[in-house]
Design a protein around this motif. Structure first.
Motif, mmCIF file in Angstrom:
data_model
loop_
_atom_site.group_PDB
_atom_site.id
_atom_site.type_symbol
_atom_site.label_atom_id
_atom_site.label_comp_id
_atom_site.label_asym_id
_atom_site.label_seq_id
_atom_site.Cartn_x
_atom_site.Cartn_y
_atom_site.Cartn_z
ATOM 1 N N TYR A 103 31.995 38.082 -38.767
ATOM 2 C CA TYR A 103 32.780 37.798 -37.568
ATOM 3 C C TYR A 103 31.886 37.691 -36.328
ATOM 4 O O TYR A 103 31.946 36.718 -35.575
ATOM 5 C CB TYR A 103 33.838 38.885 -37.386
ATOM 6 C CG TYR A 103 34.509 38.883 -36.040
ATOM 7 C CD1 TYR A 103 35.367 37.846 -35.681
ATOM 8 C CD2 TYR A 103 34.283 39.901 -35.122
ATOM 9 C CE1 TYR A 103 35.983 37.832 -34.442
ATOM 10 C CE2 TYR A 103 34.900 39.899 -33.890
ATOM 11 C CZ TYR A 103 35.739 38.868 -33.543
ATOM 12 O OH TYR A 103 36.341 38.862 -32.323
ATOM 13 N N MET A 107 30.887 34.379 -34.134
ATOM 14 C CA MET A 107 31.198 34.426 -32.707
ATOM 15 C C MET A 107 29.987 34.036 -31.871
ATOM 16 O O MET A 107 30.068 33.198 -30.986
ATOM 17 C CB MET A 107 31.587 35.883 -32.410
ATOM 18 C CG MET A 107 32.380 36.113 -31.204
ATOM 19 S SD MET A 107 33.908 35.286 -31.299
ATOM 20 C CE MET A 107 34.367 35.576 -32.979
ATOM 21 N N SER A 111 29.524 30.583 -29.757
ATOM 22 C CA SER A 111 29.389 30.839 -28.320
ATOM 23 C C SER A 111 28.105 30.223 -27.794
ATOM 24 O O SER A 111 28.081 29.619 -26.724
ATOM 25 C CB SER A 111 29.368 32.338 -28.036
ATOM 26 O OG SER A 111 30.600 32.899 -28.347
ATOM 27 N N LEU C 102 33.322 31.221 -26.382
ATOM 28 C CA LEU C 102 34.147 31.748 -27.471
ATOM 29 C C LEU C 102 34.168 33.274 -27.442
ATOM 30 O O LEU C 102 35.219 33.903 -27.604
ATOM 31 C CB LEU C 102 33.630 31.258 -28.828
ATOM 32 C CG LEU C 102 34.455 31.765 -30.008
ATOM 33 C CD1 LEU C 102 35.887 31.260 -29.928
ATOM 34 C CD2 LEU C 102 33.844 31.350 -31.330
ATOM 35 N N ASN C 106 37.449 35.829 -26.981
ATOM 36 C CA ASN C 106 37.725 36.990 -27.830
ATOM 37 C C ASN C 106 37.787 38.280 -27.020
ATOM 38 O O ASN C 106 38.689 39.089 -27.205
ATOM 39 C CB ASN C 106 36.661 37.131 -28.916
ATOM 40 C CG ASN C 106 36.968 36.282 -30.125
ATOM 41 O OD1 ASN C 106 37.531 36.742 -31.091
ATOM 42 N ND2 ASN C 106 36.636 35.007 -30.049
ATOM 43 N N TYR C 447 41.440 37.708 -35.338
ATOM 44 C CA TYR C 447 40.499 37.205 -34.340
ATOM 45 C C TYR C 447 39.732 35.979 -34.842
ATOM 46 O O TYR C 447 39.402 35.096 -34.054
ATOM 47 C CB TYR C 447 39.535 38.311 -33.895
ATOM 48 C CG TYR C 447 40.160 39.240 -32.886
ATOM 49 C CD1 TYR C 447 40.530 38.771 -31.632
ATOM 50 C CD2 TYR C 447 40.430 40.565 -33.189
ATOM 51 C CE1 TYR C 447 41.134 39.601 -30.713
ATOM 52 C CE2 TYR C 447 41.019 41.406 -32.266
ATOM 53 C CZ TYR C 447 41.374 40.921 -31.027
ATOM 54 O OH TYR C 447 41.978 41.735 -30.113
ATOM 55 N N SER C 451 39.958 32.432 -32.990
ATOM 56 C CA SER C 451 38.687 31.859 -32.548
ATOM 57 C C SER C 451 38.569 30.403 -32.968
ATOM 58 O O SER C 451 38.130 29.557 -32.188
ATOM 59 C CB SER C 451 37.514 32.632 -33.143
ATOM 60 O OG SER C 451 37.490 33.931 -32.637
ATOM 61 N N HIS C 455 38.138 27.280 -30.520
ATOM 62 C CA HIS C 455 36.964 26.407 -30.575
ATOM 63 C C HIS C 455 37.357 24.950 -30.821
ATOM 64 O O HIS C 455 36.824 24.036 -30.206
ATOM 65 C CB HIS C 455 36.016 26.885 -31.669
ATOM 66 C CG HIS C 455 34.724 26.118 -31.713
ATOM 67 N ND1 HIS C 455 33.698 26.347 -30.825
ATOM 68 C CD2 HIS C 455 34.302 25.108 -32.522
ATOM 69 C CE1 HIS C 455 32.703 25.523 -31.092
ATOM 70 N NE2 HIS C 455 33.035 24.763 -32.117
ATOM 71 N N TYR C 459 39.622 24.817 -26.299
ATOM 72 C CA TYR C 459 38.460 24.715 -25.412
ATOM 73 C C TYR C 459 38.354 23.351 -24.731
ATOM 74 O O TYR C 459 37.693 23.218 -23.719
ATOM 75 C CB TYR C 459 37.188 25.030 -26.205
ATOM 76 C CG TYR C 459 35.952 25.191 -25.344
ATOM 77 C CD1 TYR C 459 35.940 26.087 -24.278
ATOM 78 C CD2 TYR C 459 34.802 24.454 -25.589
ATOM 79 C CE1 TYR C 459 34.822 26.230 -23.477
ATOM 80 C CE2 TYR C 459 33.675 24.594 -24.800
ATOM 81 C CZ TYR C 459 33.698 25.477 -23.747
ATOM 82 O OH TYR C 459 32.579 25.619 -22.953
#
Lengths: 126, 56, 478
Positions: A103, A107, A111, C102, C106, C447, C451, C455, C459
């Motif tokens: 996870y 992420m 990101s 992202l 979260n 989550y 996410s 994404h 976004y």
């Protein structure tokens, strides 16, 4: 770098987004409940027939406090003797570790790519 | 009827009143002001202001 | 304007963005303290004692102090970042500037869920307390708790709707009373004033570590409850008169208050209540400080601690509404969520649409889910957030080394606090796994799904460069 111009979102689409999010949230909380997979419960491993404070492993001071709280050995029996079960399998532990690490990895990776785009638009490419 | 039953009704009534207050005020505001004004808040205005005062 | 010292060493020439109605800057350090401590103090009045049930009284004390270390790291790291990134949204805004969009999305959701769930838990507890009061005053029927649960949420939402100054001044008063109640209980039962009723040695005899050392690990799960929410102080950033000074001061004063309150609470309760009773927050001691007062035999203490418990739940729910709505508002303003939520009330200067929207959400959880479930959801969201913080500070120091921008507060011994925090988070994940492994995986599954949704869909509505609002130089390595 060309400037990214986000599309304008209609009221209806905004509403749909909210509904999606709320549904997912409520789902995450209530699905484990419905599947009866929620929570850890305590159970009494070795019940004591006709309990006394001594049989429940309570000394005089402990017994006095229970009595002050309004308990008798009978009513306090389950409260005193029930225990959690902390046994687990290595497989389950590994699954949890993999899920958590995956996870955070996912992420940070997504990101980072989005972040590079932000920085290059904000500060220019060089 | 005991006192606590009245307290229960009072709690229901007060909840409804407070809820109504918020909803009515929300509609009044949304119809009085334009969406541009209401959603004009931007992050980082403080930093921007300090900057202005340094320049000025 | 001169006392605003959040300025960068190097500027990028950004001017005011044209805010016509923004949040009101009226708060001082005392309000920041009240927001932080107010949210958390309820944890001493109920909930922390599940840690006793998980491993015994000593395990709960160890969990209390280990969690104290965890939160001291959290407070230090948070103070540094937030004294530099001062905006509503707190950790969300930090993540956006330091890690990436992202992660920020979260983190924003962690915040909203941790606080909304905590608010629901508080409302449930307040409803229960009122039913206890009804019984104590001689009511024989079965009191319907629902109107009181709803009233608590409605009243506090209304207070929040009407303005932040009144909201947090209210919090300051009731939090101070609740904190004093703990001190008074300690002074009057420990033997410092009058006769003491502490019997630690006799009560612990034979039950030192009922589960052995694994119980100490398991207790960490609810050890977080002593302090959960102190990081919420950062949400006030946009409403504080001097954020670079008030936020670190309020947050660090807050964590010190809580370390004292948590240790005193453990001392008083474990010296009076047998561990099996104390550790069962459902069938045993729902409100341990209140139960301790009951055994003290003093009516004045019983009423004082009763009000203390009620005030603590109200203060916590109040702070939660404040924080959750700020985080939701900040995400709406950046279009991470529908832009409609990014509105500010032109008269009261509060994020009124976010406040209203979160009311029914809190009600669903308060009326529809069991308490321990709601608490676990809240703890898990908090834990995911604390795991993000060390990553955040490491990247922050790497992208903007010391001296490249002005920091209102610099935390010492970097990267030691980050490493300690990460280690304790790992231990706590294991503790949660021992009791609530399924929820943990369900939660992370949730989550991951949102996410992907963010994404690949959401976004696109976000303006790329404009969401970076701090007047900082370009980060190193980009």
């Amino acid at each position: 770098m060309s400037h990214y111009v986000p599309p304008k979102q209609s009221k209806l689409s905004q509403l749909l987004d909210v509904i999606v999010l709320v549904t997912l949230t409520v789902g995450a909380l209530f699905v484990p409940l419905w599947l009866n997979m929620a929570g850890s419960s305590k159970s009494v491993a070795a019940p004591v027939a006709s309990p006394t404070w001594e049989a429940l492993g309570q000394n005089a001071v402990q017994a006095a406090q229970y009595e002050a709280l309004g308990y008798t050995p009978e009513t306090a029996h389950d409260l005193i003797l029930s225990r959690f079960d902390y046994s687990f399998t290595a497989g389950a532990l590994i699954v949890m570790i993999v899920v958590i690490v995956a996870y955070y990895f996912l992420m940070l990776k997504f990101s980072e790519s989005e972040y590079r785009e932000v920085i290059s638009e904000k500060f220019g490419d060089n | 009827m005991e006192t606590w039953n009245y307290v229960e009704y009072a709690a229901w009534a007060l909840s409804v009143l407070l809820g109504l207050y918020m909803v009515v005020d929300w509609f009044t505001i949304d119809t009085t002001y334009s969406e541009d004004v209401l959603t004009s808040s931007r992050e980082g205005e403080l930093e921007a202001m300090t900057e202005e005062s340094h320049k000025g | 304007m001169t006392d605003f010292d959040i300025t960068s060493a190097e500027r990028d020439g950004m001017g005011p963005h044209g805010t016509k109605v923004g949040l009101l800057r009226v708060l001082g350090p005392a309000h920041v303290w009240a927001l932080g401590v107010g949210i958390v103090l309820v944890g001493e009045y109920m909930g922390w004692n599940f840690a006793v049930g998980k491993g015994g009284a000593y395990a709960a004390l160890m969990a209390c102090w280990f969690a104290g270390i965890l939160y001291t790291c959290v407070a230090m790291i948070d103070s540094e970042v937030t004294s530099t990134v001062a905006a509503a949204g707190g950790q969300y805004t930090q993540a956006k500037h330091i890690v990436g969009p992202l992660m920020a999305f979260n983190v924003g959701l962690y915040l909203v869920f941790a606080y909304t769930m905590l608010e629901a838990a508080n409302a449930i507890t307040a409803g229960y307390l009122i039913s206890v009061v009804a019984t104590m005053t001689g009511y024989t029927g079965e009191l319907d708790q629902r109107p009181f649960i709803i009233l608590v949420i409605m009243f506090l939402a209304w207070l929040n709707y009407r303005g932040v100054l009144a909201t947090l001044t209210f919090n300051l008063v009731i939090t101070a009373i609740a904190f004093c109640a703990i001190i008074v209980l300690f002074l009057s039962t420990s033997g410092i004033l009058g006769g003491g009723i502490m019997q630690h040695a006799a009560l612990f005899e034979g039950h030192e570590l009922p589960y052995g050392w694994i119980g100490v690990l398991a207790a960490m799960h609810f050890g977080l409850w002593y302090y959960l929410g102190i990081e919420g102080t950062t949400q006030a950033a946009e409403e504080v008169r001097s954020p670079a000074r008030a936020l670190p001061f309020g947050t660090l004063a807050g964590i010190m208050t809580l370390l004292i309150a948590a240790t005193l609470t453990w001392y008083v309760c474990s010296g009076v209540l047998p561990w099996e009773f104390l550790g069962d927050g459902v069938n045993g001691s729902v409100a341990p400080l209140f139960d301790t007062a009951r055994l003290s035999g003093s009516n004045a203490l019983i009423w004082f601690l009763g009000f203390g418990t009620l005030f603590a739940t109200l203060a916590s729910a109040n702070g939660c509404i404040n924080d959750a709505s700020r985080a939701w508002f900040a995400m709406g303003r950046d279009k991470y969520l529908p832009a409609w939520f990014g509105a500010v009330h032109p008269k009261y200067r509060t994020p009124y649409r976010s406040i209203i929207f979160l009311v029914p959400i809190a009600l669903i959880f308060a009326l529809g889910a069991p308490l321990d479930q709601v608490i676990t959801f809240s703890i898990l969201s908090g834990l995911l957030e604390y795991t993000f913080m060390p990553l955040n500070i490491i990247l922050f120091r790497r992208k903007w080394p010391m001296g490249s921008i002005k920091r209102g507060y610099e935390h010492p011994f970097h990267p030691l606090p980050a490493i300690v925090l990460l280690t304790i988070c790992a231990i706590t994940f294991f503790a949660v796994f021992l009791g609530y492994g399924t929820q943990l995986v369900a939660m992370i599954g949730f989550y991951i799904v949102v996410s992907l949704w963010f994404h690949f869909w959401r976004y696109r509505f976000v303006d790329r460069g404009a969401q970076f609002t701090m007047p900082w130089p370009k980060p190193q390595g980009y």
